[in-house]
Design a protein around this motif. Structure first.
Motif, PDB file in Angstrom:
ATOM      1  N   LEU A 226       0.806  -1.219   0.000  1.00  0.00           N
ATOM      2  CA  LEU A 226       0.000   0.000   0.000  1.00  0.00           C
ATOM      3  C   LEU A 226       0.841   1.272   0.000  1.00  0.00           C
ATOM      4  O   LEU A 226       0.300   2.360  -0.214  1.00  0.00           O
ATOM      5  CB  LEU A 226      -0.930   0.011   1.213  1.00  0.00           C
ATOM      6  CG  LEU A 226      -1.967  -1.112   1.281  1.00  0.00           C
ATOM      7  CD1 LEU A 226      -2.872  -0.931   2.491  1.00  0.00           C
ATOM      8  CD2 LEU A 226      -2.797  -1.163   0.005  1.00  0.00           C
ATOM      9  N   ASN A 227       2.131   1.148   0.215  1.00  0.00           N
ATOM     10  CA  ASN A 227       3.014   2.316   0.195  1.00  0.00           C
ATOM     11  C   ASN A 227       3.694   2.513  -1.145  1.00  0.00           C
ATOM     12  O   ASN A 227       3.943   3.646  -1.558  1.00  0.00           O
ATOM     13  CB  ASN A 227       4.076   2.201   1.295  1.00  0.00           C
ATOM     14  CG  ASN A 227       3.477   2.231   2.685  1.00  0.00           C
ATOM     15  OD1 ASN A 227       2.598   3.041   2.969  1.00  0.00           O
ATOM     16  ND2 ASN A 227       3.939   1.333   3.550  1.00  0.00           N
ATOM     17  N   THR A 228       3.998   1.410  -1.831  1.00  0.00           N
ATOM     18  CA  THR A 228       4.766   1.499  -3.076  1.00  0.00           C
ATOM     19  C   THR A 228       4.019   1.004  -4.301  1.00  0.00           C
ATOM     20  O   THR A 228       4.409   1.306  -5.435  1.00  0.00           O
ATOM     21  CB  THR A 228       6.067   0.691  -2.953  1.00  0.00           C
ATOM     22  OG1 THR A 228       5.744  -0.708  -2.852  1.00  0.00           O
ATOM     23  CG2 THR A 228       6.869   1.119  -1.730  1.00  0.00           C
ATOM     24  N   GLY A 229       2.969   0.199  -4.123  1.00  0.00           N
ATOM     25  CA  GLY A 229       2.263  -0.396  -5.258  1.00  0.00           C
ATOM     26  C   GLY A 229       2.864  -1.695  -5.744  1.00  0.00           C
ATOM     27  O   GLY A 229       2.299  -2.357  -6.624  1.00  0.00           O
ATOM     28  N   ALA A 230       4.026  -2.087  -5.209  1.00  0.00           N
ATOM     29  CA  ALA A 230       4.692  -3.312  -5.657  1.00  0.00           C
ATOM     30  C   ALA A 230       3.859  -4.543  -5.302  1.00  0.00           C
ATOM     31  O   ALA A 230       3.204  -4.592  -4.263  1.00  0.00           O
ATOM     32  CB  ALA A 230       6.077  -3.409  -5.027  1.00  0.00           C
ATOM     33  N   ALA A 231       3.901  -5.537  -6.191  1.00  0.00           N
ATOM     34  CA  ALA A 231       3.123  -6.762  -6.016  1.00  0.00           C
ATOM     35  C   ALA A 231       4.034  -7.907  -5.592  1.00  0.00           C
ATOM     36  O   ALA A 231       5.097  -8.111  -6.176  1.00  0.00           O
ATOM     37  CB  ALA A 231       2.411  -7.121  -7.310  1.00  0.00           C
ATOM     38  N   LEU A 232       3.592  -8.660  -4.578  1.00  0.00           N
ATOM     39  CA  LEU A 232       4.321  -9.831  -4.109  1.00  0.00           C
ATOM     40  C   LEU A 232       3.487 -11.079  -4.398  1.00  0.00           C
ATOM     41  O   LEU A 232       2.408 -11.251  -3.820  1.00  0.00           O
ATOM     42  CB  LEU A 232       4.587  -9.728  -2.606  1.00  0.00           C
ATOM     43  CG  LEU A 232       5.254 -10.951  -1.960  1.00  0.00           C
ATOM     44  CD1 LEU A 232       6.676 -11.127  -2.489  1.00  0.00           C
ATOM     45  CD2 LEU A 232       5.254 -10.820  -0.438  1.00  0.00           C
ATOM     46  N   PRO A 233       3.961 -11.980  -5.281  1.00  0.00           N
ATOM     47  CA  PRO A 233       3.209 -13.200  -5.582  1.00  0.00           C
ATOM     48  C   PRO A 233       3.097 -14.112  -4.357  1.00  0.00           C
ATOM     49  O   PRO A 233       4.048 -14.245  -3.583  1.00  0.00           O
ATOM     50  CB  PRO A 233       4.031 -13.869  -6.688  1.00  0.00           C
ATOM     51  CG  PRO A 233       4.871 -12.771  -7.266  1.00  0.00           C
ATOM     52  CD  PRO A 233       5.158 -11.846  -6.126  1.00  0.00           C
ATOM     53  N   ILE A 234       1.940 -14.741  -4.185  1.00  0.00           N
ATOM     54  CA  ILE A 234       1.749 -15.700  -3.098  1.00  0.00           C
ATOM     55  C   ILE A 234       2.360 -17.041  -3.464  1.00  0.00           C
ATOM     56  O   ILE A 234       3.141 -17.613  -2.715  1.00  0.00           O
ATOM     57  CB  ILE A 234       0.250 -15.878  -2.787  1.00  0.00           C
ATOM     58  CG1 ILE A 234      -0.361 -14.550  -2.353  1.00  0.00           C
ATOM     59  CG2 ILE A 234       0.037 -16.951  -1.713  1.00  0.00           C
ATOM     60  CD1 ILE A 234       0.187 -13.997  -1.074  1.00  0.00           C
ATOM     61  N   ASN A 235       2.002 -17.552  -4.635  1.00  0.00           N
ATOM     62  CA  ASN A 235       2.544 -18.830  -5.107  1.00  0.00           C
ATOM     63  C   ASN A 235       2.268 -18.936  -6.597  1.00  0.00           C
ATOM     64  O   ASN A 235       1.241 -19.485  -7.004  1.00  0.00           O
ATOM     65  CB  ASN A 235       1.901 -19.996  -4.351  1.00  0.00           C
ATOM     66  CG  ASN A 235       2.575 -21.328  -4.662  1.00  0.00           C
ATOM     67  OD1 ASN A 235       3.349 -21.445  -5.613  1.00  0.00           O
ATOM     68  ND2 ASN A 235       2.296 -22.342  -3.863  1.00  0.00           N
ATOM     69  N   PRO A 236       3.169 -18.403  -7.441  1.00  0.00           N
ATOM     70  CA  PRO A 236       2.930 -18.398  -8.889  1.00  0.00           C
ATOM     71  C   PRO A 236       2.687 -19.778  -9.473  1.00  0.00           C
ATOM     72  O   PRO A 236       1.997 -19.912 -10.482  1.00  0.00           O
ATOM     73  CB  PRO A 236       4.222 -17.783  -9.451  1.00  0.00           C
ATOM     74  CG  PRO A 236       4.813 -17.027  -8.323  1.00  0.00           C
ATOM     75  CD  PRO A 236       4.439 -17.769  -7.077  1.00  0.00           C
ATOM     76  N   ALA A 237       3.219 -20.816  -8.845  1.00  0.00           N
ATOM     77  CA  ALA A 237       3.034 -22.172  -9.368  1.00  0.00           C
ATOM     78  C   ALA A 237       1.579 -22.604  -9.310  1.00  0.00           C
ATOM     79  O   ALA A 237       1.172 -23.523 -10.027  1.00  0.00           O
ATOM     80  CB  ALA A 237       3.893 -23.149  -8.583  1.00  0.00           C
ATOM     81  N   ASN A 238       0.763 -21.925  -8.468  1.00  0.00           N
ATOM     82  CA  ASN A 238      -0.634 -22.302  -8.325  1.00  0.00           C
ATOM     83  C   ASN A 238      -1.562 -21.554  -9.276  1.00  0.00           C
ATOM     84  O   ASN A 238      -2.773 -21.687  -9.179  1.00  0.00           O
ATOM     85  CB  ASN A 238      -1.097 -22.074  -6.880  1.00  0.00           C
ATOM     86  CG  ASN A 238      -0.581 -23.150  -5.948  1.00  0.00           C
ATOM     87  OD1 ASN A 238      -0.211 -24.225  -6.393  1.00  0.00           O
ATOM     88  ND2 ASN A 238      -0.531 -22.852  -4.666  1.00  0.00           N
ATOM     89  N   ASN A 239      -1.021 -20.732 -10.166  1.00  0.00           N
ATOM     90  CA  ASN A 239      -1.860 -20.113 -11.192  1.00  0.00           C
ATOM     91  C   ASN A 239      -2.274 -21.196 -12.169  1.00  0.00           C
ATOM     92  O   ASN A 239      -1.465 -21.704 -12.940  1.00  0.00           O
ATOM     93  CB  ASN A 239      -1.089 -19.012 -11.922  1.00  0.00           C
ATOM     94  CG  ASN A 239      -1.935 -18.359 -13.016  1.00  0.00           C
ATOM     95  OD1 ASN A 239      -3.152 -18.563 -13.071  1.00  0.00           O
ATOM     96  ND2 ASN A 239      -1.300 -17.592 -13.873  1.00  0.00           N
ATOM     97  N   ASN A 240      -3.552 -21.548 -12.144  1.00  0.00           N
ATOM     98  CA  ASN A 240      -3.987 -22.727 -12.901  1.00  0.00           C
ATOM     99  C   ASN A 240      -4.364 -22.430 -14.346  1.00  0.00           C
ATOM    100  O   ASN A 240      -4.875 -23.293 -15.043  1.00  0.00           O
ATOM    101  CB  ASN A 240      -5.171 -23.393 -12.189  1.00  0.00           C
ATOM    102  CG  ASN A 240      -6.390 -22.485 -12.114  1.00  0.00           C
ATOM    103  OD1 ASN A 240      -6.404 -21.405 -12.693  1.00  0.00           O
ATOM    104  ND2 ASN A 240      -7.406 -22.926 -11.402  1.00  0.00           N
TER     105      ASN A 240
END
Length: 375
Positions: free
Chosen positions: A178-192
């Motif tokens: 919320l301060n920078t807008g940067a995105a942190l993936p939770i677990n990209p391997a689970n993108n189905n």
């Protein structure tokens, strides 16, 4: 606010931790062409509300009072009436290609995901919109090139769904700083591989993502489970009513073999005038009314128990029919309650539904009851 009375299945999502309460969540969705729907995620049923008359319906965001915000026709910030789909213009913004909206439950700021194609960089950006202005602020780059959906959890965490520059090969579920807008993936391997257009967070652990087909996603692991398919492709979806209140008592079994359950949702703030009462598992095709009171009770009525003490107040002008679904709901106008009743901050009120029944002869029964302390 005019009381809204309809018989409709509610949007049941994750089970509540409140014993004896139904698990309904009320959702509003929008298509790219600007058509508005009420959605039941538990059954995949959709109810057409109307057309906004505006296109580019990529997103909607709802605040704690139930006000629905959208940016339509690329740069028009509007609110949408959830009962008619009519729009109210707020401002023309220097914003284009808005892919997602979410409203911070604490600050009231709108967060917008802006497509990389219209900003000076290779990645999508997060902008904030202060509705008091309205004024727009560039928060920063996400580091992604396919962010399609945003939503806040009740604890203030902002989640998103990334399709990637070549959908659907993105990172899937992400957390936005919320301060920078940067995105942190939770677990990209689970993108189905599903091309999701919206994200609805229902609590600190569970969300739903989808378009026409949708699935449940675990916010800690990113694991997804398919749920169902709508008859329409929705570009944006958000909750209008969050469950509130606590159980007061359980109901007695009616002719369906189970007891009817009540859910209270909306806002505890009286000034918000945003309250909804839902009842499920009622005898089908029977009439009934809601009742409310400030004191607990234990009064036998027909085959049920009235859990409200005297005096209690009826909603005599809102006689409802449970229909084939065995469900009813009421959105009462808190500025015009029956019997000249007035809610005051700090008051606790209990609510219950009183229904006719055939079990086996003509009788009546009551749902469980729940209570809310208002602010």
């Amino acid at each position: 606010m005019r009381p809204l009375v309809r018989t409709v299945a509610s949007c049941a999502l994750a089970p509540l931790a409140l014993t004896g309460l139904a698990s309904a969540q009320i959702c509003t969705g929008i298509t790219f062409l600007g058509d508005v729907y009420e959605v039941d995620l538990s059954t995949s049923a959709t109810t057409f509300i109307g057309s906004t008359g505006m296109a580019a319906g990529n997103q909607i965001a709802t605040d704690g009072d139930g006000t629905i915000y959208a940016i339509l026709d690329d740069d028009q910030l509007v609110t949408i009436d959830p009962t008619t789909a009519a729009t109210t213009w707020i401002a023309t913004l220097a914003v284009d290609e808005v892919r997602a909206l979410a409203i911070d439950p604490t600050s009231g700021l709108l967060y917008a995901a802006i497509d990389a194609s219209v900003v000076a960089g290779a990645f999508d950006e997060i902008w904030t919109i202060d509705l008091a202005g309205p004024t727009v602020n560039v928060l920063g780059s996400t580091g992604l090139a396919g962010l399609q959906a945003l939503d806040f959890a009740p604890n203030g965490t902002l989640y998103g769904w990334d399709l990637g520059p070549f959908p659907p090969n993105g990172d899937g579920l992400v957390v936005i700083n919320l301060n920078t807008g940067a995105a942190l993936p939770i677990n990209p391997a689970n993108n189905n591989g599903w091309v999701h257009q919206w994200l609805v967070v229902v609590d600190e652990t569970t969300a739903y993502v989808g378009a026409s087909s949708y699935e449940q996603v675990h916010l800690t692991t990113g694991n997804t489970t398919p749920v169902g398919t709508f008859g329409v492709a929705l570009q944006g979806l958000d909750l209008r009513f969050q469950p509130i209140g606590l159980p007061l008592c359980s109901g007695q079994p009616n002719s369906t073999g189970v007891d009817a359950e009540i859910l209270i949702s909306g806002s505890t703030t009286i000034a918000a005038n945003h309250l909804r009462l839902d009842v499920s598992d009622l005898p089908p095709n029977q009439f009934g009314i809601f009742v409310m009171g400030q004191f607990p009770g234990n009064i036998p009525v027909g085959q049920g128990i009235l859990c409200l003490g005297l005096p209690f107040v009826r909603f005599p002008n809102n006689i409802l029919d449970s229909g084939l679904s065995g469900t009813v709901f009421l959105e009462p106008d808190l500025t015009s309650l029956p019997s000249m009743t007035t809610f005051l901050p700090g008051d606790t009120w209990g609510f219950q539904y009183w229904t006719r029944d055939l079990n086996p002869g003509m009788t009546s029964n009551l749902s469980g009851a729940a209570r809310v302390t208002f602010q």
